[in-house]
Motif scaffolding. Structure first.
Motif, short mmCIF file in Angstrom:
data_model
loop_
_atom_site.label_atom_id
_atom_site.label_comp_id
_atom_site.label_asym_id
_atom_site.label_seq_id
_atom_site.Cartn_x
_atom_site.Cartn_y
_atom_site.Cartn_z
N GLY A 147 0.81 -1.21 0.00
CA GLY A 147 0.00 0.00 0.00
C GLY A 147 0.84 1.26 0.00
N SER A 148 1.99 1.23 -0.63
CA SER A 148 3.00 2.28 -0.59
C SER A 148 2.46 3.69 -0.82
CB SER A 148 4.07 1.98 -1.64
OG SER A 148 4.97 3.05 -1.80
N ALA A 149 2.71 4.57 0.15
CA ALA A 149 2.36 5.98 -0.01
C ALA A 149 3.28 6.66 -1.01
CB ALA A 149 2.46 6.69 1.35
N LEU A 150 4.55 6.24 -1.05
CA LEU A 150 5.45 6.84 -2.03
C LEU A 150 5.06 6.44 -3.45
CD1 LEU A 150 7.89 8.59 -2.65
CD2 LEU A 150 9.35 6.56 -2.38
N ARG A 151 4.63 5.19 -3.64
CA ARG A 151 4.18 4.79 -4.98
C ARG A 151 2.98 5.63 -5.42
NH1 ARG A 151 2.68 -0.23 -4.14
NH2 ARG A 151 0.44 0.03 -4.39
N THR A 152 2.06 5.88 -4.51
CA THR A 152 0.91 6.71 -4.83
C THR A 152 1.35 8.10 -5.27
OG1 THR A 152 -0.51 5.49 -3.29
CG2 THR A 152 -1.22 7.70 -3.91
N ALA A 153 2.32 8.67 -4.55
CA ALA A 153 2.81 10.01 -4.90
C ALA A 153 3.53 10.00 -6.25
CB ALA A 153 3.74 10.52 -3.80
N MET A 154 4.34 9.00 -6.48
CA MET A 154 5.04 8.90 -7.76
C MET A 154 4.06 8.71 -8.91
SD MET A 154 8.19 6.42 -6.50
CE MET A 154 8.80 6.06 -8.15
N ASN A 155 3.06 7.87 -8.69
CA ASN A 155 2.08 7.60 -9.74
C ASN A 155 1.25 8.83 -10.08
OD1 ASN A 155 0.95 5.59 -11.50
ND2 ASN A 155 -0.88 5.57 -10.20
N THR A 156 1.02 9.68 -9.09
CA THR A 156 0.31 10.94 -9.34
C THR A 156 1.18 11.90 -10.12
OG1 THR A 156 -0.96 10.66 -7.29
CG2 THR A 156 -0.84 12.89 -8.22
N TYR A 157 2.46 11.94 -9.80
CA TYR A 157 3.39 12.85 -10.48
C TYR A 157 3.66 12.40 -11.92
CZ TYR A 157 7.67 15.55 -11.29
OH TYR A 157 8.63 16.40 -11.80
N ALA A 158 3.89 11.12 -12.12
CA ALA A 158 4.18 10.56 -13.44
C ALA A 158 3.71 9.11 -13.43
CB ALA A 158 5.67 10.64 -13.75
N PRO A 159 2.60 8.78 -14.11
CA PRO A 159 2.01 7.44 -14.03
C PRO A 159 3.03 6.33 -14.24
CG PRO A 159 0.54 8.89 -15.23
CD PRO A 159 1.81 9.68 -14.98
N LEU A 160 2.93 5.31 -13.36
CA LEU A 160 3.88 4.20 -13.34
C LEU A 160 3.39 2.98 -14.10
CD1 LEU A 160 4.83 4.35 -9.54
CD2 LEU A 160 6.04 5.42 -11.44
N GLY A 161 2.17 3.05 -14.66
CA GLY A 161 1.60 1.88 -15.32
C GLY A 161 1.18 0.83 -14.33
N GLU A 162 0.53 1.27 -13.27
CA GLU A 162 0.16 0.37 -12.17
C GLU A 162 -1.00 -0.54 -12.56
OE1 GLU A 162 -0.10 1.65 -7.80
OE2 GLU A 162 -2.20 1.58 -8.43
N LEU A 163 -0.86 -1.82 -12.26
CA LEU A 163 -1.92 -2.81 -12.45
C LEU A 163 -1.95 -3.70 -11.21
CD1 LEU A 163 -4.06 -4.34 -14.13
CD2 LEU A 163 -2.17 -5.73 -15.05
N ILE A 164 -3.08 -3.73 -10.54
CA ILE A 164 -3.27 -4.58 -9.37
C ILE A 164 -4.26 -5.67 -9.73
CG2 ILE A 164 -4.05 -4.70 -6.97
CD1 ILE A 164 -3.17 -1.77 -6.67
N GLU A 165 -3.82 -6.93 -9.61
CA GLU A 165 -4.66 -8.07 -9.96
C GLU A 165 -5.10 -8.80 -8.69
OE1 GLU A 165 -3.01 -9.35 -14.34
OE2 GLU A 165 -2.09 -10.29 -12.58
N PRO A 166 -6.33 -8.60 -8.24
CA PRO A 166 -6.81 -9.33 -7.05
C PRO A 166 -6.91 -10.83 -7.35
CG PRO A 166 -8.24 -7.45 -7.59
CD PRO A 166 -7.34 -7.66 -8.76
N LEU A 167 -6.57 -11.65 -6.37
CA LEU A 167 -6.64 -13.09 -6.55
C LEU A 167 -8.08 -13.59 -6.48
CD1 LEU A 167 -5.12 -15.80 -6.83
CD2 LEU A 167 -4.97 -15.86 -4.33
N GLY A 168 -8.91 -12.85 -5.74
CA GLY A 168 -10.28 -13.31 -5.54
C GLY A 168 -10.41 -14.25 -4.36
#
Length: 469
Positions: free
Chosen positions: A166-187
């Motif tokens: 749940g990285s806060a830094l990743r969220t900040a980086m992704n807002t500044y310049a999209p990182l191509g984030e994909l989260i795949e829930p297992l279900g």
């Protein structure tokens, strides 16, 4: 001599604390900001799972930090999977060839505190109770807040995020310049229960369960109760208890967490599906009611870094499901690679971060895929006759042609071969095993000399294993 940049780490969990220790040992000034309170004072509050599986990759990282022996003193050896069938029968499936190839059950909390002590002893400065709330990448400043909402600013040279899935830094980086984030829930989700130490249970029950000493069941194994689309596992703790984890679909047809909303429904389910396990969990109702259902997902990013200013490592960059026991080991391996790169060229952070991603991303993708495959294997295949035949044949060929065959699990768990190599090599080996078993479904009936010649003709020799001796 190139001046070493100051390192600011977000996250003081397992990977963050080890990374801080590694960098400090190489002469970097390191500060760590962790949102939780200091677990050495407040008690361990973080993390979802109570204990984790430590394997060779993680051990090697701990060796480079001078901590492996200390950690192993507090760990419990696991020789293999103890598979518990529905009828109560059980059997051990070894992980490796002998006791030189084992994994270790370690307490997440105890390991985290050990790593914090080691990092501080190396000169790392920790700031607890500090949550990242804003990042000015252009101005090279971060803003943090404590539990009371009091904010502070901190200037940074290099920013490394080891703050988990749940990285806060990743969220900040992704807002500044999209990182191509994909989260795949297992279900599927999980819930933790506990088998207490043997002396708290009836002696007859412990004897029937095959307990030893202070442990209610065999201590030197990772226990699995496979039931097709779901399962329970149990890992030993040093004081004699076991952490039991129930993995179930989150929703859908019974059984799922949606159809087991309370302890009464869950107890009836366990009485039917895990009848030998239920009596070993005397606090079943309380555990089921009090412990939350955890979620399971795989994280993929196109980019792990923002030029030379910020980098993500560990779960912050590549969170995976836990079914290969490699999440921590993969994160620890990250710390070795990053430390070596930064120590070699401390003045080129952009080059270092790009090279780190080039090296580690294919391997993170590979272990993510293998972890998903291992869930199916653990909950279903370990009791499947064809799987057992293939496993038996693989063991025979590993002995007959060791330079050309090594089970994928052993490559992942007991060597330093890249995860990406283990994935590809494992697929090629499995294809050959399937071809051989089509001709002779019984592994004992296979002409091993002919099978070994086939392997040697179609597969290149295995590379040097790079295993610590």
């Amino acid at each position: 001599m190139t001046q070493r940049p100051r390192i600011t780490l977000i996250g003081g969990g397992l990977v963050g604390a080890l990374q801080a220790r590694q960098l400090a040992k190489h002469g970097f000034a390191v500060e760590v900001f962790e949102k939780r309170p200091d677990p050495r004072l407040a008690g361990f509050l973080g993390g979802r799972s109570i204990n984790l599986a430590l394997a060779e990759r993680g051990l090697q990282a701990l060796r480079t930090a001078g901590l492996a022996d200390t950690v192993l003193e507090r760990a419990v050896m696991m020789r293999g999977r103890m598979v518990h069938a529905h009828d109560g029968a059980s059997g051990l499936q070894r992980y490796g060839v002998d006791d030189s190839e084992v994994i270790w059950s370690v307490s997440r909390g105890a390991l985290n505190m050990l790593l914090l002590d080691a990092a501080e002893a190396s000169g790392v400065h920790f700031h607890f109770g500090q949550s990242l709330v804003d990042t000015d990448f252009d101005g090279r400043r971060i803003r943090l807040a404590d539990e009371a909402g009091i904010k502070r600013e901190h200037g940074v040279d290099l920013l490394i995020g080891a703050d988990g899935a749940g990285s806060a830094l990743r969220t900040a980086m992704n807002t500044y310049a999209p990182l191509g984030e994909l989260i795949e829930p297992l279900g599927h989700g999980y819930k933790e229960l506990e088998i207490p130490a043997a002396d708290t249970l009836p002696a007859a029950l412990v004897q029937q369960a095959g307990g030893a000493g202070r442990f209610a069941i065999e201590p030197h194994a990772l226990h699995i109760w496979p039931r097709g689309g779901y399962m329970c596992i149990a890992l030993p703790n040093a004081e004699g208890s076991f952490t039991v984890t129930l993995f179930l679909p989150a929703h859908g047809a019974h059984p799922s967490f949606a159809t087991l909303p309370d302890a009464t429904a869950a107890r009836a389910f366990f009485a039917t599906d895990f009848p030998d396990l239920l009596p070993l969990i005397p606090r079943f109702d309380a555990d089921y009611a009090e412990h939350p259902v955890g979620t399971l997902s795989t994280l993929h990013l196109d980019r792990w870094h923002l030029d030379g200013r910020a980098l993500l490592i560990g779960d912050a960059a590549h969170a995976i499901v836990p079914f290969h026991g490699q999440g921590m080991n993969c994160g620890f391996e990250d710390t070795v690679t990053l430390t070596e790169l930064l120590a070699a060229t401390p003045g080129d952070s952009a080059g270092v971060f790009a090279e780190f991603q080039r090296i580690r991303q294919p391997n993170a993708n590979a272990i993510a895929a293998m972890a998903l495959e291992n869930y199916v294997e653990m909950r279903d295949s370990v009791a499947d006759p064809h799987y057992l035949a293939r496993r038996a044949l693989g063991a025979k060929l590993a002995e007959r042609a060791p330079q050309h065959f090594m089970a994928r699990y052993r490559m992942v768990t007991f060597t330093h071969l890249p995860y990406s190599y283990a994935l590809e090599r494992g697929r090629m080996q499995d294809a050959l095993l399937e071809e051989i078993l089509r001709e002779a479904p019984d592994a004992n009936a296979v002409d091993l000399d002919a099978a070994a010649r086939m392997l040697q003709a179609r597969l290149t020799p295995l590379p040097a294993q790079l295993r610590h001796e």
